[in-house]
Design an enzyme around this catalytic site. Structure first.
Site, mmCIF file in Angstrom:
data_model
loop_
_atom_site.group_PDB
_atom_site.id
_atom_site.type_symbol
_atom_site.label_atom_id
_atom_site.label_comp_id
_atom_site.label_asym_id
_atom_site.label_seq_id
_atom_site.Cartn_x
_atom_site.Cartn_y
_atom_site.Cartn_z
ATOM 1 N N ASP A 192 0.846 -1.193 0.000
ATOM 2 C CA ASP A 192 0.000 0.000 0.000
ATOM 3 C C ASP A 192 0.880 1.242 0.000
ATOM 4 O OD1 ASP A 192 -1.747 2.097 0.376
ATOM 5 O OD2 ASP A 192 -2.945 1.067 1.892
ATOM 6 N N GLY A 215 -4.552 1.450 8.102
ATOM 7 C CA GLY A 215 -5.555 0.741 8.890
ATOM 8 C C GLY A 215 -5.300 -0.754 8.930
#
Length: 288
Positions: A192, A215
């Site tokens: 990510d 997250g």
């Protein structure tokens, strides 16, 4: 405006992901394992000898990429998208290296009403190269800018059943999991690369004091903590895990995992200790 039918019909097709021991070790380092290099339970996740994979790594393998931003015809306002929940169910132990196949599809699109947003459920089925099931991974996204789409034709799925609330009162188990100031920079190498987790100027532009931790990293750290607190850091003992991502963590903060165990079921939540802010809620895990 979000197009219900185009969103509901979206699927990735087969995504093939070849990964090596280095990728497995890097993922574990990104969740803070190896901080005590003399702890042999941690060492097995970050050293190639008798290497084991963390089960939560299934969430980052065979990813379909940033399709919600790239598929403009679906109409998702990507800048107002929030990752709301994450769930995992293991069907077999995750190999420390090899080839996996992922197929991702949308399973639910819920209109909460104009000005109230929408909810998108996305499911990934992960299998090995021979087609044997490894894991089912579900991500739930809150689309803050996409409420009201059902006014056009009335189409919207029923909302999912609400997750059980975290028990009230003091937790039975507490485990503090420190994060490093560079934790997000390390974790992002598992796939990510959103600049929100690396660039101070970008983070400030979207309203954060500094880059935030992913997250999925917070969720993965909680998974690691559940294994440490309740399963002797044995990855084969985690069957399933789910939690709501309620607030971001800043790298360098301590994640305090609070849990209640009832047989093989564990209810949990997590907070950023220094700010006393809940960052994971409605957590449930199943152990064997």
């Amino acid at each position: 405006m979000l197009d219900y039918q185009k969103a509901r019909d979206w699927q990735s097709g087969e995504v093939r992901h070849d990964y090596a021991p280095r990728d497995t070790m890097l993922y574990a380092l990104g969740l803070g394992l190896g901080a005590d290099p003399l702890d042999e339970r941690q060492l097995r996740f970050v050293y190639e000898k008798e290497l084991a994979a963390l089960p939560t790594m299934a969430a980052v393998l065979a990813s379909p990429g940033f399709w919600m931003r790239e598929r403009r015809e679906i109409g998702i306002d990507f800048m107002k998208l929030v990752h709301g929940e994450q769930a995992l169910r293991l069907h077999a132990p995750l190999p420390p290296s090899g080839t996996v196949l992922g197929r991702t599809r949308v399973t639910r699109v819920v209109d909460k009403g104009e000005g109230k947003g929408a909810v998108l459920h996305v499911e990934k089925e992960l299998a090995d190269a021979e087609g044997r099931a490894l894991a089912t991974v579900e991500s739930v996204y809150f689309l803050r800018g996409d409420g009201g789409f059902s006014q056009a034709d009335g189409r919207s799925d029923e909302a999912a059943a609400p997750a059980p609330a975290t028990p009230e009162g003091a937790p039975e188990h507490v485990l503090d999991l420190p994060t490093r100031p560079d934790q997000a920079l390390l974790y992002r190498l598992s796939g990510d690369l959103n600049p929100l987790h690396a660039e101070p100027a970008f983070a400030a532009k979207v309203g954060f004091a500094k880059p935030i931790l992913h997250g999925l990293a917070t969720w993965g750290i909680a998974g690691r903590g559940l294994l440490e607190a309740h399963a002797g850091l044995d990855p084969a003992r985690l069957v399933a895990m789910r939690a709501r991502l309620s607030a971001p963590v800043y790298p360098g903060e301590t994640i305090r995992l609070e849990s209640w165990r009832d047989g093989n079921e564990v209810a949990f939540r997590a907070r950023a200790l220094e700010r006393d802010v809940l960052v994971l809620t409605h957590g449930r895990a199943e152990l064997r």
